[in-house]
Scaffold this motif. Sequence first.
Motif, PDB file in Angstrom:
ATOM      1  N   GLU A  98       0.850  -1.184   0.000  1.00 62.77           N
ATOM      2  CA  GLU A  98       0.000   0.000   0.000  1.00 62.77           C
ATOM      3  C   GLU A  98       0.888   1.237   0.000  1.00 62.77           C
ATOM      4  O   GLU A  98       1.789   1.368   0.829  1.00 62.77           O
ATOM      5  CB  GLU A  98      -0.897  -0.011   1.243  1.00 62.77           C
ATOM      6  N   PHE A  99       0.637   2.150  -0.941  1.00 64.06           N
ATOM      7  CA  PHE A  99       1.436   3.366  -1.028  1.00 64.06           C
ATOM      8  C   PHE A  99       0.939   4.385   0.002  1.00 64.06           C
ATOM      9  O   PHE A  99      -0.267   4.649   0.082  1.00 64.06           O
ATOM     10  CB  PHE A  99       1.351   3.976  -2.424  1.00 64.06           C
ATOM     11  N   THR A 100       1.860   4.956   0.734  1.00 70.26           N
ATOM     12  CA  THR A 100       1.504   5.960   1.733  1.00 70.26           C
ATOM     13  C   THR A 100       1.980   7.351   1.345  1.00 70.26           C
ATOM     14  O   THR A 100       1.774   8.302   2.105  1.00 70.26           O
ATOM     15  CB  THR A 100       2.114   5.574   3.094  1.00 70.26           C
ATOM     16  N   SER A 101       2.624   7.463   0.185  1.00 68.69           N
ATOM     17  CA  SER A 101       3.103   8.764  -0.286  1.00 68.69           C
ATOM     18  C   SER A 101       3.128   8.737  -1.813  1.00 68.69           C
ATOM     19  O   SER A 101       2.642   7.805  -2.438  1.00 68.69           O
ATOM     20  CB  SER A 101       4.497   9.062   0.278  1.00 68.69           C
ATOM     21  N   ILE A 102       3.714   9.759  -2.422  1.00 72.08           N
ATOM     22  CA  ILE A 102       3.765   9.842  -3.884  1.00 72.08           C
ATOM     23  C   ILE A 102       4.681   8.751  -4.440  1.00 72.08           C
ATOM     24  O   ILE A 102       5.807   8.575  -3.979  1.00 72.08           O
ATOM     25  CB  ILE A 102       4.259  11.224  -4.332  1.00 72.08           C
ATOM     26  N   PHE A 170       1.130   8.492  -8.676  1.00 73.93           N
ATOM     27  CA  PHE A 170       0.008   8.111  -7.832  1.00 73.93           C
ATOM     28  C   PHE A 170       0.256   8.635  -6.424  1.00 73.93           C
ATOM     29  O   PHE A 170       1.349   8.504  -5.888  1.00 73.93           O
ATOM     30  CB  PHE A 170      -0.143   6.585  -7.766  1.00 73.93           C
ATOM     31  N   ILE A 171      -0.778   9.266  -5.840  1.00 68.95           N
ATOM     32  CA  ILE A 171      -0.736   9.680  -4.447  1.00 68.95           C
ATOM     33  C   ILE A 171      -1.598   8.693  -3.685  1.00 68.95           C
ATOM     34  O   ILE A 171      -2.814   8.708  -3.770  1.00 68.95           O
ATOM     35  CB  ILE A 171      -1.236  11.119  -4.260  1.00 68.95           C
ATOM     36  N   GLY A 172      -0.941   7.799  -2.962  1.00 71.81           N
ATOM     37  CA  GLY A 172      -1.665   6.683  -2.374  1.00 71.81           C
ATOM     38  C   GLY A 172      -1.863   5.605  -3.418  1.00 71.81           C
ATOM     39  O   GLY A 172      -1.226   5.579  -4.464  1.00 71.81           O
ATOM     40  N   GLY A 173      -2.758   4.663  -3.139  1.00 70.79           N
ATOM     41  CA  GLY A 173      -2.982   3.561  -4.054  1.00 70.79           C
ATOM     42  C   GLY A 173      -2.261   2.302  -3.605  1.00 70.79           C
ATOM     43  O   GLY A 173      -1.752   2.207  -2.480  1.00 70.79           O
TER      44      GLY A 173
END
Length: 300
Positions: A98-102, A170-173
């Motif tokens: 899970e992305f927590t930043s750019i 992507f910001i998050g995702g």
Amino acid sequence: MRAIQPTETACAAIVDYNVTQIHAVWNAATSYAKGDLVVLDGCGAIVYESLTSSNVGNDPETSTLDWLPIGVSNYFAMFDNKIGTQTENADSINVVVEFTSIVNAMGLINLVGSTVQFQVWRADQDYTIDTPAFDENIQLRDYGVSSWYEYVTYIVKQKRNYVNFSIPTFIGGTGRMILNSPGGTAKLGSLIYGSQFIIGETLTQVGVGIKDFSTKETDAFGNYQIVEREFNDRITLKVLVENANRLDVKNFLTDNRATPVLWAGDEDVDVTITYGFYNDFTLNINQPAWTDLDLTIESI
């Protein structure tokens, strides 16, 4: 030349993974025998070995007389910021984070595999059912031959490092990485993802080598005693930086002077890709439109 400021992968960010944690999670109520191995949680970055028998209630992090840290677990090796430790798994390594930043770039360091697939889903998508917003497969081995002689003698060329700067921002995702090695063992030293930074245009004067920590000594009779140890990649580059961007470049280098970064002198030349720190940099301001950047990088 570009760089990736990596996002640290916390345990909670790993949402799906085909590599299993083979070590038991330490339990304060369990009595451990001498030689038992444990980790502190499901991710288990560090493996601890019991030094005593009937070892119960002693926290591995603080009880140094009862527990010895012996290294990183296979489960977490590709997230530990060390390229020399590899996560290994039969046939493939398949992980969803899970992305927590750019995030707009991903890199693989110290890899063994035939292909890699990157998939990314936006923050409003469900990776289990939705079509990914980005999906790309990349060949990591060169099997090309042009004659029967090459067919018999050809040694398959394996990329050791790979970076992808074509991922949309992507910001998050959520992102998935699948490193495939059908019939063999997929291995990965570091999975790196985060925000890319454009430094400039790498010139052709690139120096690539290693810094070896092995020792080679001779006794009185001339016999060698060799102890093989770790080594670091060492890359020296000259980069053309636009004068309009040189302050941003200086600030980026200054801000990341003590932070490991993925560096790519040329994304198509894997020997110019490494993960580590720069030793030194100099901005030579001697042209109307461009500034020369001399940069020396050493892997971790």
